[in-house]
Scaffold this motif. Sequence first.
Motif, PDB file in Angstrom:
ATOM      1  N   UNK A  78      34.317  11.763  74.738  1.00  0.00           N
ATOM      2  CA  UNK A  78      33.318  12.598  74.043  1.00  0.00           C
ATOM      3  C   UNK A  78      31.887  11.997  74.279  1.00  0.00           C
ATOM      4  N   UNK A  79      30.930  12.746  74.966  1.00  0.00           N
ATOM      5  CA  UNK A  79      29.826  12.383  75.406  1.00  0.00           C
ATOM      6  C   UNK A  79      28.612  12.946  74.804  1.00  0.00           C
ATOM      7  N   UNK A  80      28.780  13.869  73.865  1.00  0.00           N
ATOM      8  CA  UNK A  80      27.541  14.485  73.184  1.00  0.00           C
ATOM      9  C   UNK A  80      28.095  14.771  71.782  1.00  0.00           C
ATOM     10  N   UNK A  81      26.921  14.893  70.635  1.00  0.00           N
ATOM     11  CA  UNK A  81      27.012  15.281  69.609  1.00  0.00           C
ATOM     12  C   UNK A  81      28.083  16.581  69.543  1.00  0.00           C
ATOM     13  N   UNK A  82      28.697  16.310  68.443  1.00  0.00           N
ATOM     14  CA  UNK A  82      29.742  17.728  68.098  1.00  0.00           C
ATOM     15  C   UNK A  82      29.019  18.907  67.720  1.00  0.00           C
ATOM     16  N   UNK A  83      29.165  20.164  68.120  1.00  0.00           N
ATOM     17  CA  UNK A  83      28.667  21.320  67.963  1.00  0.00           C
ATOM     18  C   UNK A  83      29.051  21.781  66.602  1.00  0.00           C
ATOM     19  N   UNK A  84      30.517  21.514  66.061  1.00  0.00           N
ATOM     20  CA  UNK A  84      30.976  21.855  64.595  1.00  0.00           C
ATOM     21  C   UNK A  84      31.439  20.461  64.249  1.00  0.00           C
ATOM     22  N   UNK A  85      31.282  20.352  62.812  1.00  0.00           N
ATOM     23  CA  UNK A  85      31.944  19.064  62.356  1.00  0.00           C
ATOM     24  C   UNK A  85      32.296  19.639  60.972  1.00  0.00           C
ATOM     25  N   UNK A  86      33.183  18.552  60.354  1.00  0.00           N
ATOM     26  CA  UNK A  86      33.879  18.646  58.829  1.00  0.00           C
ATOM     27  C   UNK A  86      32.893  18.182  58.103  1.00  0.00           C
ATOM     28  N   UNK A  87      32.694  18.713  56.984  1.00  0.00           N
ATOM     29  CA  UNK A  87      32.157  18.273  55.661  1.00  0.00           C
ATOM     30  C   UNK A  87      33.171  17.769  54.719  1.00  0.00           C
ATOM     31  N   UNK A 137      37.455   8.147  67.012  1.00  0.00           N
ATOM     32  CA  UNK A 137      37.116   8.531  68.427  1.00  0.00           C
ATOM     33  C   UNK A 137      35.651   9.009  68.577  1.00  0.00           C
ATOM     34  N   UNK A 138      34.850   8.798  67.494  1.00  0.00           N
ATOM     35  CA  UNK A 138      33.428   8.987  67.566  1.00  0.00           C
ATOM     36  C   UNK A 138      33.001  10.435  67.228  1.00  0.00           C
ATOM     37  N   UNK A 139      34.059  11.387  66.528  1.00  0.00           N
ATOM     38  CA  UNK A 139      33.733  12.772  66.184  1.00  0.00           C
ATOM     39  C   UNK A 139      32.935  12.543  65.139  1.00  0.00           C
ATOM     40  N   UNK A 140      31.702  13.300  64.858  1.00  0.00           N
ATOM     41  CA  UNK A 140      30.852  13.096  63.643  1.00  0.00           C
ATOM     42  C   UNK A 140      31.564  14.211  62.353  1.00  0.00           C
ATOM     43  N   UNK A 141      31.417  13.447  61.277  1.00  0.00           N
ATOM     44  CA  UNK A 141      31.806  14.476  60.154  1.00  0.00           C
ATOM     45  C   UNK A 141      30.599  13.830  59.243  1.00  0.00           C
ATOM     46  N   UNK A 142      30.709  14.825  58.006  1.00  0.00           N
ATOM     47  CA  UNK A 142      29.663  14.111  56.868  1.00  0.00           C
ATOM     48  C   UNK A 142      30.438  14.139  55.554  1.00  0.00           C
ATOM     49  N   UNK A 143      30.344  13.017  54.680  1.00  0.00           N
ATOM     50  CA  UNK A 143      30.792  13.065  53.346  1.00  0.00           C
ATOM     51  C   UNK A 143      29.699  13.774  52.557  1.00  0.00           C
ATOM     52  N   UNK A 144      29.943  14.804  51.986  1.00  0.00           N
ATOM     53  CA  UNK A 144      29.116  15.724  51.416  1.00  0.00           C
ATOM     54  C   UNK A 144      29.425  15.834  49.746  1.00  0.00           C
TER      55      UNK A 144
END
Length: 144
Positions: A78-87, A137-144
Amino acid sequence: MPSIKKFQVTFDCADPERVARFWCEVLGYVVPPPPDGFATWDDYDRSLPPERQGAGFVCQDPTGEGPRLYFQRVPEGKVVKNRVHLDVRVGTGLVGEERLAALQAECTRLLALGAVRERVLLADEYNESCIVMQDIEGNEFCLD
């Protein structure tokens, strides 16, 4: 009227089983039973050609309501920010300090599983608080 479609969310990753098991813990998902004829997923995996062994893994909502998650091995990192992520919805119906406390408690639980906290976004006049995190593995997600 178009029919509602079932879908799965696919993650590219280096270690599919490890990432899948992390998300099982985050979401309360489970690993489905292995395919017919195999006692375990390891038995199934060993039946595959060497280049396909460990190439994918699945977890699913035990109630069948949420989407299936599929994790597939890819050669690149992974090299850039996710275009889609889980909340991950842990603060639903809560506001202010009560919401922030619930988010912080879940954040603490996930840190112990190997997640990383990126930043806390505090409530403003438009949005409630949330916590931006990364999985193992560095995939962004949010606690919402």
